[in-house]
Design a protein around this motif. Structure first.
Motif, mmCIF file in Angstrom:
data_model
loop_
_atom_site.group_PDB
_atom_site.id
_atom_site.type_symbol
_atom_site.label_atom_id
_atom_site.label_comp_id
_atom_site.label_asym_id
_atom_site.label_seq_id
_atom_site.Cartn_x
_atom_site.Cartn_y
_atom_site.Cartn_z
ATOM 1 N N SER A 56 15.203 -25.559 15.659
ATOM 2 C CA SER A 56 15.503 -26.724 14.895
ATOM 3 C C SER A 56 14.807 -27.301 13.716
ATOM 4 O O SER A 56 13.594 -27.292 13.650
ATOM 5 C CB SER A 56 15.455 -27.854 15.944
ATOM 6 N N LYS A 57 15.314 -27.737 12.910
ATOM 7 C CA LYS A 57 15.196 -28.523 11.485
ATOM 8 C C LYS A 57 15.299 -30.008 11.375
ATOM 9 O O LYS A 57 16.545 -30.203 10.944
ATOM 10 C CB LYS A 57 15.121 -27.647 10.369
ATOM 11 N N TYR A 58 14.537 -30.809 11.631
ATOM 12 C CA TYR A 58 14.994 -32.091 11.687
ATOM 13 C C TYR A 58 14.979 -33.119 10.548
ATOM 14 O O TYR A 58 14.004 -33.785 10.070
ATOM 15 C CB TYR A 58 14.113 -32.747 12.689
ATOM 16 N N VAL A 59 15.501 -32.374 9.408
ATOM 17 C CA VAL A 59 15.650 -33.196 8.067
ATOM 18 C C VAL A 59 17.185 -32.972 7.620
ATOM 19 O O VAL A 59 17.683 -31.882 7.951
ATOM 20 C CB VAL A 59 14.806 -32.394 7.151
ATOM 21 N N LYS A 60 17.637 -33.769 6.619
ATOM 22 C CA LYS A 60 18.990 -33.691 6.167
ATOM 23 C C LYS A 60 19.065 -32.486 5.466
ATOM 24 O O LYS A 60 18.307 -32.505 4.357
ATOM 25 C CB LYS A 60 19.235 -35.026 5.372
ATOM 26 N N SER A 61 19.832 -31.222 5.631
ATOM 27 C CA SER A 61 19.811 -30.176 4.963
ATOM 28 C C SER A 61 20.476 -30.431 3.716
ATOM 29 O O SER A 61 21.618 -30.868 3.474
ATOM 30 C CB SER A 61 20.334 -28.980 5.813
ATOM 31 N N GLU A 62 19.846 -29.403 2.393
ATOM 32 C CA GLU A 62 20.489 -29.395 1.057
ATOM 33 C C GLU A 62 21.600 -28.277 1.297
ATOM 34 O O GLU A 62 21.098 -27.303 1.456
ATOM 35 C CB GLU A 62 19.523 -29.326 0.186
#
Length: 327
Positions: A56-62
């Protein structure tokens, strides 16, 4: 152990490669942590390279140029597996439909999303961490499995050799997200936080597994996998054929899992102090941490105490009481 819960994503990638053996080639698109610690979608050309997409990567993805690249790949006879938030999956489907692009070799996986944190908060948090460690941040894991999979333990590694593993410093980012303060405002009116999903398959943490199916080993995490289309059913059928000691697939009757998955029923609720938080955010990341999380010596002491309690049977009693109160 590289995954946040049960590791179903990588297993689905392997099943997809088997399903699409007749395609020209298989490609996989998902979120990665870049070398400069930004979160962005990237496309890889083998299952082995999908390790970068795990976790999981809890940032708005580019998203960058992923949509047009996927369109070209599909048009050339390749198969593509795309993984992202429900809104990203919906965006891809609408983009391809706009060009009348056939999508029989596209498989989409959406994740159960609590709301995407604003990139600005992630950038400020990284700088704040570097100030605490007095060194550049070199790697970060939002869910560090060796510390468990329930309490969102994170791990930060710095250039000077320092390492924070599930500390008060690494806890504040997930606390801001869980409270909804760092979440993008549009997520509070999300049209995709419901049982009707955008993806062929939906993935999430199988919260409540210890109650719903207590015989399933859950110490290192279990994935909840929902199939939403015939294509998703076909993929799960392939995955189920390959089960063994290292991989367990179980179909759970009913929908009891919904009791533990708020964002399959409704969007995350906007906090009452959300607007005030963002008005005061201009005063600095450190300021909002102290005001809205009460970060300081007391916070650090309580965090250390809770960390000890989580490693004792007391935490299981607490969780059972919480389930009764919310059930």
């Amino acid at each position: 152990m590289r995954s946040s819960s049960g590791g179903a994503f990588l297993a689905l990638c392997r099943a997809f490669a088997k399903r699409e053996e007749g395609a020209r080639a298989c490609y996989y698109c998902g979120a990665v942590m870049t070398e400069d610690l930004h979160v962005a979608h990237r496309i890889v050309d083998s299952v082995e390279k999908c390790a970068a997409l795990q976790g999981s990567k809890y940032v708005k993805s580019e998203l960058g140029t992923c949509y047009p690249t996927i369109r070209t790949l599909l048009r050339d006879g390749n198969a593509v597996l795309f993984s992202g938030t429900p809104c990203q999956v919906a965006g891809l489907k609408r983009y391809l439909a706009q060009y009348g692009e056939p999508a029989e070799h596209l498989l989409t996986i959406d994740v159960i999303c609590h709301g995407a944190p604003v990139k600005r908060v992630w950038d400020d948090y990284k700088r704040w961490l570097e100030q605490q460690a007095k060194s550049a941040l070199t790697s970060y894991s939002f869910r560090y499995k060796p510390e468990g999979w329930r309490a969102y333990p994170a791990r930060a590694v710095f250039q000077n050799g320092k390492e924070y593993v599930n500390t008060s410093e690494t806890s504040v980012y997930s606390r801001l997200q869980m409270r909804g303060l760092s979440v993008s405002s549009g997520c509070f009116s999300c049209a995709y936080a419901k049982e009707q999903r955008e993806g062929d398959v939906t993935l999430g943490d199988f919260w409540g597994i210890e109650t719903i199916a207590p015989d399933i080993p859950h110490k290192n995490g279990v994935s909840l996998v929902l199939t939403n289309t015939e294509r998703g059913e076909q993929l799960m059928a392939l995955l189920s054929q390959n089960t063994g000691r290292a991989q367990l697939v179980r179909q759970i009757p009913g929908n009891t899992y919904l009791n533990y998955q708020h964002n399959l029923r409704a969007p995350t609720e906007k906090p009452a102090d959300y607007e005030a938080f963002w008005q005061e955010y201009a005063r600095g990341f450190d300021y909002v941490l102290r005001k809205y999380l009460r970060y300081g010596s007391r916070y650090q002491m309580l965090f250390r105490l809770k960390k000890i309690i989580r490693k004792t049977p007391v935490i299981d009693v607490y969780r059972r009481l919480r389930r009764r109160q919310t059930g």
